[in-house]
Write a protein that holds these residues in place. Structure first.
Motif, short mmCIF file in Angstrom:
data_model
loop_
_atom_site.label_atom_id
_atom_site.label_comp_id
_atom_site.label_asym_id
_atom_site.label_seq_id
_atom_site.Cartn_x
_atom_site.Cartn_y
_atom_site.Cartn_z
N GLN A 11 0.83 -1.20 0.00
CA GLN A 11 0.00 0.00 0.00
C GLN A 11 0.87 1.25 0.00
OE1 GLN A 11 -3.65 0.33 0.08
NE2 GLN A 11 -2.88 2.33 -0.57
N HIS A 12 1.91 1.24 0.82
CA HIS A 12 2.79 2.41 0.90
C HIS A 12 3.52 2.64 -0.43
CE1 HIS A 12 6.32 4.81 2.17
NE2 HIS A 12 5.46 5.35 3.01
N ALA A 13 3.99 1.57 -1.03
CA ALA A 13 4.69 1.70 -2.31
C ALA A 13 3.76 2.24 -3.39
CB ALA A 13 5.26 0.34 -2.72
N LEU A 14 2.52 1.76 -3.42
CA LEU A 14 1.56 2.25 -4.40
C LEU A 14 1.24 3.72 -4.17
CD1 LEU A 14 -0.90 -0.79 -4.52
CD2 LEU A 14 0.72 -0.11 -6.30
N ASP A 15 1.08 4.10 -2.91
CA ASP A 15 0.80 5.50 -2.59
C ASP A 15 1.94 6.41 -3.05
OD1 ASP A 15 -1.63 4.93 -1.45
OD2 ASP A 15 -0.90 4.94 0.61
N VAL A 16 3.17 6.01 -2.76
CA VAL A 16 4.33 6.83 -3.15
C VAL A 16 4.42 6.93 -4.67
CG1 VAL A 16 6.85 6.94 -3.15
CG2 VAL A 16 5.62 6.40 -1.04
N ALA A 17 4.14 5.82 -5.37
CA ALA A 17 4.18 5.86 -6.83
C ALA A 17 3.13 6.82 -7.38
CB ALA A 17 3.96 4.45 -7.39
N GLY A 18 1.91 6.78 -6.81
CA GLY A 18 0.88 7.70 -7.24
C GLY A 18 1.24 9.14 -6.95
N PHE A 20 4.22 10.36 -6.73
CA PHE A 20 5.32 10.72 -7.64
C PHE A 20 4.76 11.19 -8.99
CE2 PHE A 20 8.54 9.83 -10.83
CZ PHE A 20 9.71 10.30 -10.24
N VAL A 21 3.84 10.42 -9.55
CA VAL A 21 3.31 10.76 -10.87
C VAL A 21 2.46 12.02 -10.81
CG1 VAL A 21 1.88 9.96 -12.77
CG2 VAL A 21 3.40 8.37 -11.61
N PHE A 22 1.61 12.16 -9.79
CA PHE A 22 0.81 13.37 -9.67
C PHE A 22 1.70 14.60 -9.50
CE2 PHE A 22 -3.60 11.75 -8.12
CZ PHE A 22 -3.72 11.00 -9.27
N ALA A 23 2.78 14.45 -8.76
CA ALA A 23 3.70 15.57 -8.56
C ALA A 23 4.32 16.02 -9.88
CB ALA A 23 4.78 15.19 -7.57
N ILE A 24 4.58 15.09 -10.78
CA ILE A 24 5.15 15.45 -12.08
C ILE A 24 4.24 16.40 -12.83
CG2 ILE A 24 5.71 14.56 -14.38
CD1 ILE A 24 6.89 12.10 -13.07
N LEU A 70 7.10 10.86 6.18
CA LEU A 70 8.09 11.71 5.53
C LEU A 70 8.23 11.37 4.05
CD1 LEU A 70 10.05 14.00 6.15
CD2 LEU A 70 11.82 12.27 6.60
N GLY A 71 8.04 10.11 3.71
CA GLY A 71 8.15 9.71 2.31
C GLY A 71 7.12 10.39 1.44
N TYR A 72 5.91 10.56 1.96
CA TYR A 72 4.87 11.24 1.19
C TYR A 72 5.26 12.69 0.91
CZ TYR A 72 1.64 7.37 2.26
OH TYR A 72 1.03 6.16 2.36
N PHE A 73 5.80 13.35 1.91
CA PHE A 73 6.15 14.76 1.76
C PHE A 73 7.39 14.96 0.89
CE2 PHE A 73 8.26 18.68 3.16
CZ PHE A 73 7.24 19.59 2.97
N LEU A 74 8.37 14.07 1.02
CA LEU A 74 9.63 14.25 0.29
C LEU A 74 9.53 13.87 -1.19
CD1 LEU A 74 12.31 13.00 2.86
CD2 LEU A 74 11.69 15.36 2.28
N THR A 75 8.64 12.96 -1.52
CA THR A 75 8.55 12.51 -2.91
C THR A 75 8.31 13.66 -3.89
OG1 THR A 75 7.80 10.31 -2.25
CG2 THR A 75 7.30 11.00 -4.50
N PRO A 76 7.37 14.59 -3.65
CA PRO A 76 7.21 15.71 -4.58
C PRO A 76 8.45 16.60 -4.65
CG PRO A 76 5.25 15.45 -3.24
CD PRO A 76 6.30 14.57 -2.63
N LEU A 77 9.24 16.66 -3.57
CA LEU A 77 10.47 17.46 -3.63
C LEU A 77 11.50 16.79 -4.53
CD1 LEU A 77 10.85 18.59 0.10
CD2 LEU A 77 9.74 19.78 -1.82
N VAL A 78 11.55 15.47 -4.51
CA VAL A 78 12.42 14.74 -5.45
C VAL A 78 11.99 15.03 -6.88
CG1 VAL A 78 13.14 12.45 -6.22
CG2 VAL A 78 12.96 12.94 -3.77
#
Length: 221
Positions: A11-18, A20-24, A70-78
């Protein structure tokens, strides 16, 4: 608990992937608008996390997951760093981004509806918050960028409608005691396919019958 449809790590991996793409999509719009690096980061964060934050605030799941993981918040910064330096290359991958965005749309509308129901909302309200989870970030992105939100524009391929279908499927499964990992995945895949078909065949929602809009006529001309 009803929202535990997948293993926590999956679930966490899927959330982070989503996310990531939305942030793009948010970061690329910021580049097109000639925003500085801070503006790129803001649009990336808002697009990726805005819908989930809105849902969590509405159901009382505070602090929202976006601020506790923290992963949720940092992913858009990446994503901000990648787009800042490599936006021409990312733009050329737009088709791939759109495909993954369709997958994220399906995932977020389903998990959003499930979480809302788990926090005590009724079926209709859960479906609405599932939709809000999926498209809310994009609406905030467009408003901040001084654009008419994409899901309100007649000249955009269907986006919100597939999410409505997915969220509705989820609450129907809940209502009939059929919600599990398999049926939730079916709802995600349904949204994904509908969105891809909408992009492929340019499906659009109908406008008002016998409309008389000078603005629309000028746009079409």
């Amino acid at each position: 608990m009803v929202q535990d449809l997948y293993a926590p790590s999956l679930q966490h991996a899927l959330d982070v992937a989503g996310i990531f793409v939305f942030a793009i999509s948010g970061a690329l719009l910021a580049v097109r608008k000639n925003f500085d690096v801070f503006g790129i980061a803001v649009l990336a964060e808002v697009t990726a996390l805005g819908g989930g934050i809105f849902r969590d605030l509405m159901i009382g799941a505070v602090p929202p997951a976006a601020f506790t993981d923290l992963g949720y918040f940092l992913t858009p910064l990446v994503v901000t760093v990648l787009v800042f330096f490599l936006h021409p290359e990312v733009e050329r991958l737009q088709l791939g981004v759109n495909i993954f965005d369709a997958a994220g749309l399906g995932l977020f509308c389903v998990t959003g509806a499930v979480k809302a129901y788990a926090y005590g909302l009724g079926l209709t309200a859960s479906a609405v918050l599932g939709l809000a989870t999926a498209v809310g970030g994009g609406v905030l992105r467009d408003v901040l960028a001084n654009e008419v939100p994409s899901l309100l524009r007649w000249d955009r391929d269907l986006y919100a409608v597939p999410a409505v279908v997915g969220a509705t499927l989820v609450v129907l499964f809940i209502d009939h005691g059929m919600l599990n990992g398999a049926t939730a995945t079916l709802a995600v895949v349904t949204v994904f396919i509908l969105r891809l078909l909408a992009m492929r065949y340019h499906w659009r929602a109908p406008r008002a019958w016998n409309r008389r809009s000078e603005v629309a006529e000028r746009e079409e001309g």
